[in-house]
Design a protein around this motif. Structure first.
Motif, PDB file in Angstrom:
ATOM      1  N   GLY A 110       0.818  -1.216   0.000  1.00 50.65           N
ATOM      2  CA  GLY A 110       0.000   0.000   0.000  1.00 50.65           C
ATOM      3  C   GLY A 110       0.841   1.250   0.000  1.00 50.65           C
ATOM      4  N   LEU A 131       2.055   1.781  -3.490  1.00 50.74           N
ATOM      5  CA  LEU A 131       0.986   2.319  -4.346  1.00 50.74           C
ATOM      6  C   LEU A 131       0.801   3.812  -4.101  1.00 50.74           C
ATOM      7  N   VAL A 165      -3.293   6.566  -6.139  1.00 47.87           N
ATOM      8  CA  VAL A 165      -4.534   6.945  -5.448  1.00 47.87           C
ATOM      9  C   VAL A 165      -5.107   8.203  -6.091  1.00 47.87           C
ATOM     10  N   ILE A 187      -8.038   3.207  -6.620  1.00 49.32           N
ATOM     11  CA  ILE A 187      -6.639   2.784  -6.602  1.00 49.32           C
ATOM     12  C   ILE A 187      -6.345   2.101  -7.929  1.00 49.32           C
ATOM     13  N   GLU A 226      -3.820  -0.042  -9.922  1.00 47.41           N
ATOM     14  CA  GLU A 226      -2.671  -0.921  -9.674  1.00 47.41           C
ATOM     15  C   GLU A 226      -2.179  -1.478 -11.006  1.00 47.41           C
ATOM     16  N   TYR A 230      -9.460  -0.355  -8.623  1.00 49.04           N
ATOM     17  CA  TYR A 230     -10.207  -0.816  -7.465  1.00 49.04           C
ATOM     18  C   TYR A 230     -10.848   0.386  -6.778  1.00 49.04           C
ATOM     19  N   CYS A 246     -13.407  -3.179  -0.473  1.00 43.45           N
ATOM     20  CA  CYS A 246     -12.509  -2.982  -1.613  1.00 43.45           C
ATOM     21  C   CYS A 246     -12.943  -3.896  -2.745  1.00 43.45           C
ATOM     22  N   CYS A 274     -11.177  -5.490  -4.686  1.00 45.74           N
ATOM     23  CA  CYS A 274     -10.299  -6.641  -4.911  1.00 45.74           C
ATOM     24  C   CYS A 274     -10.819  -7.895  -4.228  1.00 45.74           C
ATOM     25  N   HIS A 307      -4.818  -1.885  -0.949  1.00 45.47           N
ATOM     26  CA  HIS A 307      -5.571  -0.752  -1.489  1.00 45.47           C
ATOM     27  C   HIS A 307      -6.190   0.077  -0.365  1.00 45.47           C
TER      28      HIS A 307
END
Length: 988
Positions: free
Chosen positions: A102, A105, A111, A125, A127, A138, A154, A156, A166
């Motif tokens: 995270g 990311l 983000v 998010i 990815e 996501y 989330c 995912c 995330h």
């Protein structure tokens, strides 16, 4: 209580400094910093004087600040809920840890579209996909309340104990870039500002945008609202998922209870694997981390795990079979129990919480499958008692009745460990930096502690109490419990306690506590494991004493040595003997006192050895303490392997590379080595050769006198083989002589000592030591003659033919063929080779002896022929010898002198006797083979007859003898028609 997703739209209560009599805020003109402070207090406590009002009664600037400050402000909690609690496998680094992913990311700009509506945060998010795959998007939603994340969602669909990467990325964005987040009030506050037309437009647009998803729900709600008596019309207000919780609602971090239960269940089903146990321990570590941060989820998570442990199907199976749990499972249950002790005894829990936990524990304890703590902590059995004797005698025997019937260290509830950790926790300095693995891994740092005063006890501190408690538990005299696991637990608890103490940096105050406690332990009588009188099966104090010795040595060496020397005892290996009886050897002492129930005896002896090694190393340069420690070692350590290790350690410490050797410590190393040699002289081990070589090396380091001493006293130290092949040889090698730097006279003295040793060994064990003695005495005529005479005398006394042949070959190699011939004849006199032993191991030796006699001359050849005939009955071997002797004249070998002009004839003396013997052997062997011959061996027999004919033909009338021999076979074995047909086809 309402569900988290349907909070009532009541607002946050306003503080008294922000309300006037009519409900208007008086804080509009106050400084902005003060508004932030007030809002922060509301966000953390969610109450001003426990007054509850609608959020709309609070001025909008304060509303926004409350919403702003309600999100968690520390990354520590985010890390705790998104990390494993233990280091990942080597090579993976932290790449798989959600917190690390995270953070990556966030740093990569993944983000975006972050929006906070009241107490609800959302964002996207992005990815990067795997190679060849598109980018993945996501959508993340987070609800929070009073600085805690209460629910997460989330796209995912991560199913794990902890937040996905995330959720971490969005949370960290909100913490690190809070002022860049678009902020809105709870949706109920926005709706309250709309008139009827705006509300209708809002609802219709919302339904139009998501009509496929919400239209049925919208119609159902509309029907219920239009129905006057419906439940929805009986409730004041309406749900608002963005408005936060009410004052009476629970407030805790989001924890996926279902996933915790499922994962524990799965891990227990794979309990036989190391990875499963490791992951369960990581969950325990996570509970400890939560408890340390006073997070109520610690107890929640522990309850969920305990329930799954009790549902483990193996418990019922083990109970039915009457079998105990596996060691791995016991360790997990121990950790579970230790955590419950921490939870129930926590000073931060409320009385009603503690009462609820105790009810749970009581209910679980009544279950049939709930396992009992292993270990018998009562000592009423006769085997454990010594014989009594006179005093959103006892002293002489070193035995006593144990006073403490229940050991505190190793106890199922671990009272000393729990109390010590609690006291240390109160003194722990807060870490300033974020750590993914607070309790382990490469990032582990030494914990810093400080003295924290004890309220109401002037001069006391929690750190001092922690040290005292640990030493009281470790120094308690207690009997070793029954069972392998219980004994192993004692060891593990000791090591864990000492690991805690080693983290504490000793200041002057703590040193004084150490000195005081050490004195009390020495004078503690039967209560102390360091007392003068010990119970026979008391837990030894070696590990604790090693810590105390190391800690006290710089401050009070005398006390440190007294304590460590007292702790060197291992009473279970000691034997009490009536007055006047001699003490047997240490090895006998071990064999007569081996207790099968002491499963960890080997481990305890190793710890005893480590304590002794620590003292020896520390005493370097101090002859007084070195000899005192040596005496204690010789009295208390009974394992030869450990004594040898001590000797090696002492020798290594005494001979540093860049400094002169410590002669006193070297002497002690040699003394320990000599003791090992005496203990193992009659008990051969695979390490004896290593031990002997090391002892010679150690004696060499000390000097020539030490080396000669062990040579002169070899009877009590070495076997003859060891003394002759290792001690005498190694002590006189070129490298040893260079190391000793001796002059000519001293060098000759050493050589003489080695030769005397070799001759003594040859006399005691000529079979194995004669040749080494001859080799060592080569350069001294008188010593060599003495060694040769020992061999001759031993031949008459039964020295085997193989050894005689070996020495004979050595003599030939040294240029002494007549002596070699003499020994060869002695060997042949002891030899017997049957008719069917053509692959006898002595064949090559016999052929060598025949070659030697042939090379010396006709006289020697004539003398050996009768020995050959008497010792060898194998026809092929006799014929082979006969042919070799007829190829050349005697005395033409490399060592002989020409004594004849032409080769000897097989039909003339002295070879005619050998020819007759060979022919007779072929005849005898043929009849013997034909007695039990099978058709598959007919071909071999025909070949055998072919070789026999070659030997027969060496005689003048050999063809006639062979024909008669064949005719005799045909008549005698005419029943073997097929074989006789083959004989006729081959020989006529």
């Amino acid at each position: 209580m309402e569900p988290p997703a349907a909070k009532r739209s009541r607002g946050c209560p306003a503080g008294p400094e922000e309300r006037d009599a009519g409900g208007a805020a008086r804080g509009r003109g106050r400084p902005e910093a003060l508004l932030d402070l007030s809002a922060k207090r509301v966000a953390e406590s969610w109450a001003f004087e426990q007054v509850e009002e609608r959020f709309s009664r609070v001025p909008e600037p304060v509303q926004k600040r409350i919403v702003f400050w309600s999100f968690p402000r520390s990354e520590r909690e985010i890390c705790m809920y998104s990390s494993l609690g233990y280091p990942p496998p080597e090579g993976e680094h932290d790449a798989r840890v959600p917190f690390t992913r995270g953070l990556h990311l966030l740093q990569s700009g993944a983000v975006d579209r972050v929006l906070q509506v009241g107490f609800h945060l959302s964002g996207n998010i992005r990815e990067p996909g795997s190679p060849g795959e598109p980018e993945r998007l996501y959508h993340v939603s987070i609800s929070f309340d009073r600085c805690k994340i209460t629910s997460v969602s989330c796209g995912c669909d991560n199913r794990d104990l902890f937040y996905c990467a995330h959720v971490v990325a969005l949370s960290l964005y909100r913490i690190r870039h809070a002022h860049q987040v678009e902020l809105r009030l709870p949706i109920s506050e926005t709706l309250s500002q709309m008139n009827r037309d705006q509300l209708q437009k809002f609802v219709q647009y919302l339904i139009s945008a998501h009509h496929t998803e919400v239209l049925p729900t919208a119609q159902r709600l509309a029907d219920e609202i239009l129905l006057l008596g419906s439940e929805i019309n009986l409730v004041n207000g309406a749900p608002d998922p963005t408005a936060g919780a009410g004052i009476e609602d629970a407030n805790c971090w989001h924890l996926d209870e279902e996933q915790i239960q499922e994962q524990v269940k799965q891990l227990l089903s794979n309990g036989g694997y190391y990875g499963a146990s490791q992951q369960l321990r990581s969950m325990f570590s996570k509970v400890r981390e939560m408890l340390r941060m006073r997070d109520s989820n610690g107890a929640r998570m522990l309850i969920l795990m305990t329930e799954q442990f009790l549902q483990d199907p193996r418990l019922a199976l083990w109970r039915q079979q009457g079998a105990g749990m596996t060691d791995k499972c016991r360790q997990l249950w121990d950790e579970l129990g230790a955590l419950w002790v921490c939870v129930v005894l926590s000073p931060h829990c409320k009385p009603e919480e503690r009462a609820g936990w105790l009810q749970l524990l009581s209910r679980w304890d009544k279950l049939d499958v709930c396992p009992l703590e292993e270990g018998n902590y009562s000592f009423d059995g006769p085997s454990l008692q010594p014989t009594m004797a006179p005093a959103p005698e006892l002293l002489q025997k070193g035995s006593t009745c144990i006073t403490n019937t229940e050991g505190w260290v190793g106890h199922p509830l671990d009272p000393i460990g729990c109390l010590c950790r609690a006291l240390l926790e109160a003194c722990r300095l807060e870490e300033e930096t974020l750590t993914l693995y607070p309790d382990s891994g490469p990032e582990k740092r030494k914990v810093a502690y400080q003295h924290v005063p004890v309220p109401g006890s002037p001069g006391e501190s929690y750190l001092v109490l922690a040290l005292e408690v640990a030493l009281l538990g470790l120094g308690q005299q207690r009997a070793l419990p029954e069972g392998l696991y219980a004994q192993d637990k004692v060891v593990r608890n000791e090591e864990q306690l000492l690991a805690l103490l080693e983290e504490v940096e000793l200041d002057e105050r703590l040193v004084q506590v150490l000195r005081k406690q050490a004195g009390l332990l020495l004078e503690g009588g039967p209560f102390s494991g360091f007392g003068e009188v010990l119970f026979r099966e008391s837990v030894p104090m070696h590990t604790c004493a090693r810590y105390l010795f190391t800690a006290l040595l710089p401050h009070d060496p005398d006390l440190a040595y007294r304590l460590a020397l007292r702790a060197m005892r291992l009473p279970v290996l000691e034997t009490a003997f009536p007055a006047g009886e001699p003490h047997p050897s240490p090895l006998d002492s071990i064999m007569s006192n081996h207790f099968p129930r002491w499963f960890i005896l080997g481990h305890l002896e190793t710890r005893q050895c480590e304590l002794a090694s620590t003292m020896l190393t520390a005493a370097k340069g101090d002859p007084k303490w070195l000899h005192t420690v040596l005496g204690s070692i010789q009295q208390n350590i009974h394992s030869p392997a450990l004594l040898f290790k001590l000797a090696q350690d002492a020798c290594k410490t005494a001979t540093p590379v860049s400094a002169p050797p410590d002669t006193t410590l070297l002497g002690i190393a040699l003394e320990l080595g000599l003791q090992v040699m005496r203990m193992t002289l009659n008990v051969m081990t695979w390490r004896r050769r290593e031990m002997v070589r090391w002892l010679v090396s150690c004696a060499t380091e000390i000097g020539p006198q030490a080396l000669m001493n062990i040579m002169q006293n070899w009877y009590s130290l070495f076997t003859p083989v060891e003394a002759a092949t290792i001690v005498a040889v190694t002590g006189t090698t070129h490298a040893t002589l260079l190391r000793l730097q001796l002059d000519t006279s001293r060098r000759e003295e050493l050589w003489a000592c080695a030769r005397t040793l070799a001759l003594q060994c040859a006399m005691k064990d000529p079979q194995n030591c004669a040749l080494p003695a001859l080799t060592l005495c080569e350069k001294n005529h008188s010593a060599f003659e003495a060694a040769y005479q020992i061999v001759l005398d031993a031949a008459a006394g039964g020295l085997g033919h193989a050894h005689l042949f070996t020495v004979a070959r050595y003599m030939e190699h040294r240029g002494l063929p007549l002596r070699a011939y003499k020994l060869a004849t002695l060997a042949l006199a002891q030899l017997s080779i049957a008719f069917n032993q053509d692959s006898h191991p002595a064949v090559n030796d016999v052929l060598w002896a025949c070659s030697l006699s042939h090379s010396l001359g006709r006289h020697e050849l004539s003398a050996i022929v009768p020995l050959i005939i008497r010792s060898i009955h194998c026809a092929p071997m006799l014929s082979d010898i006969l042919r070799r002797w007829t190829l050349s004249a005697p005395g033409l070998g490399p060592l002989g002198v020409r004594r004849a002009a032409k080769p000897l004839g097989a039909d003339r003396a002295p070879l005619c006797q050998l020819l007759d013997a060979a022919v007779t052997a072929y005849i005898t062997t043929s009849h013997s083979r034909l007695t039990h011959i099978s058709p598959r061996h007919y071909g071999d027999f025909i070949e055998f007859l072919g070789k026999a004919r070659e030997t027969f033909l060496l005689a003048p009338d050999g063809h006639l003898q062979f024909a008669q021999f064949l005719e005799n076979l045909k008549q005698t074995y005419k029943g073997k028609k097929k074989l006789m047909l083959l004989v006729r086809e081959r020989f006529g």
